[in-house]
Structure formats: structure tokens, C-alpha cells
Design a protein around this motif. Structure first.
Motif, short mmCIF file in Angstrom:
data_model
loop_
_atom_site.label_atom_id
_atom_site.label_comp_id
_atom_site.label_asym_id
_atom_site.label_seq_id
_atom_site.Cartn_x
_atom_site.Cartn_y
_atom_site.Cartn_z
N ARG A 23 0.61 -1.34 -0.25
CA ARG A 23 -0.04 0.13 0.02
C ARG A 23 0.70 1.53 0.22
O ARG A 23 0.05 2.08 -0.20
CB ARG A 23 -1.27 0.22 1.24
N LEU A 24 2.41 1.26 1.13
CA LEU A 24 2.85 2.54 0.62
C LEU A 24 3.47 2.63 -0.49
O LEU A 24 4.00 3.64 -0.52
CB LEU A 24 4.26 1.80 1.53
N SER A 28 3.13 7.88 0.55
CA SER A 28 3.21 8.47 2.13
C SER A 28 1.69 8.01 2.38
O SER A 28 0.64 8.65 1.43
CB SER A 28 3.53 9.10 2.65
N MET A 29 1.44 7.81 3.68
CA MET A 29 -0.12 7.12 4.42
C MET A 29 -0.28 7.46 5.50
O MET A 29 1.13 7.44 6.69
CB MET A 29 -0.27 6.02 4.13
N LEU A 34 -3.78 3.95 6.18
CA LEU A 34 -2.53 2.30 5.77
C LEU A 34 -3.71 1.85 6.37
O LEU A 34 -3.51 0.55 6.27
CB LEU A 34 -1.34 2.74 6.59
N ILE A 58 9.95 1.20 6.71
CA ILE A 58 9.43 2.66 6.87
C ILE A 58 9.78 3.42 7.78
O ILE A 58 10.75 3.39 8.60
CB ILE A 58 7.67 1.68 7.19
N ARG A 60 8.31 5.70 10.01
CA ARG A 60 7.40 6.99 10.77
C ARG A 60 7.19 8.58 11.32
O ARG A 60 8.64 8.41 12.48
CB ARG A 60 7.09 6.38 11.85
N THR A 68 2.72 9.68 9.91
CA THR A 68 2.83 9.95 8.94
C THR A 68 3.92 8.55 7.92
O THR A 68 4.70 8.95 9.02
CB THR A 68 3.53 10.56 7.23
N CYS A 69 3.34 7.15 7.95
CA CYS A 69 4.40 5.97 7.66
C CYS A 69 4.50 7.25 6.11
O CYS A 69 3.68 6.51 5.05
CB CYS A 69 3.43 5.02 7.39
N THR A 70 5.52 5.99 5.72
CA THR A 70 6.79 6.39 4.30
C THR A 70 7.41 5.27 4.17
O THR A 70 8.36 4.78 5.16
CB THR A 70 7.94 7.69 4.13
N LEU A 71 7.21 4.76 2.77
CA LEU A 71 7.90 2.96 2.62
C LEU A 71 9.66 4.10 2.22
O LEU A 71 9.51 4.59 2.02
CB LEU A 71 7.84 2.64 1.56
#
Length: 116
Positions: A23-24, A28-29, A34, A58, A60, A68-71
């Protein structure tokens, strides 16, 4: 490097965490975005995110009330190197096995090879 590699493979072993990483890939989500498709509690989501973060997959960040989470694709680099190194060895072994099986099926191949 072994501990980092163990953490990455451990994180990837769970289908929920793999789905989160997938999903990432679109960007970012927030944690809420997420978590949306997963039918589990917020603490369970948080635990999965901790595992992914500890593995370096990830990042955070917090901004006001938003998390927010980012790959972090570079987190997969060591795992990709390990897989590629071992893939070469496995392919060599499979090639040798295939050659041996062909010789067993057709003994003439072995005789021809021996005469070279």
C-alpha cells in the motif's frame, strides 16, 4: 548485518506487513489510511508498524496529531543482495542436477561426454 537481515525477513514473513508495504508503494499515508483495509485493532496495527520500522522498511513521522508512514525501499537492499548471491548458487546447483538427470535418462550422453 545478520541482525538487520533477520529483521527484514522477519518483517516480510507476515502477510499483513507485506500488504502494508504494498500500500505504501503509492506514497506516504497516515496510520489511519494505512490501517483502513485491515480488520484489526489499533494496537495490532501499531505493533506491525513497529516491526516494519525496526526492520528499516518504513519511516514514521509525526506532525501535530498526524502520524505518517513512508516506505523506505533502501531497507530491502541487504535482503536483495543476499537473495541474489544465493540465487546464483541455487541456479548452478539446479543446472548441475538437470545435467545429471539428462545423463541418467540417456546414458549415451555420459559416454559422449567421457570421450571428449
Amino acid at each position: 548485518m545478520s541482525n538487520e537481515l533477520d529483521a527484514v525477513f522477519g518483517a516480510l514473513a507476515d502477510p499483513t506487513r507485506r500488504a502494508m508495504l504494498s500500500r505504501l508503494t503509492s506514497g506516504s499515508m497516515t496510520v489511519g489510511e494505512l490501517a483502513e483495509p485491515f480488520e484489526m485493532s489499533r494496537p495490532a496495527i501499531s505493533q506491525h508498524l513497529k516491526v516494519l520500522e525496526k526492520a528499516g522498511l518504513i519511516e514514521r513521522t509525526a506532525s501535530a496529531q498526524w502520524r505518517t508512514c513512508t516506505l523506505r525501499a533502501e531497507g530491502l537492499n541487504d535482503a536483495a543482495v543476499w537473495v541474489e548471491e544465493h540465487r546464483r548458487g541455487w541456479n548452478e546447483r539446479f543446472d548441475l542436477l538437470g545435467e545429471r538427470l539428462r545423463e541418467l535418462k540417456n546414458p549415451e550422453l555420459k559416454k559422449e561426454k567421457g570421450n571428449e
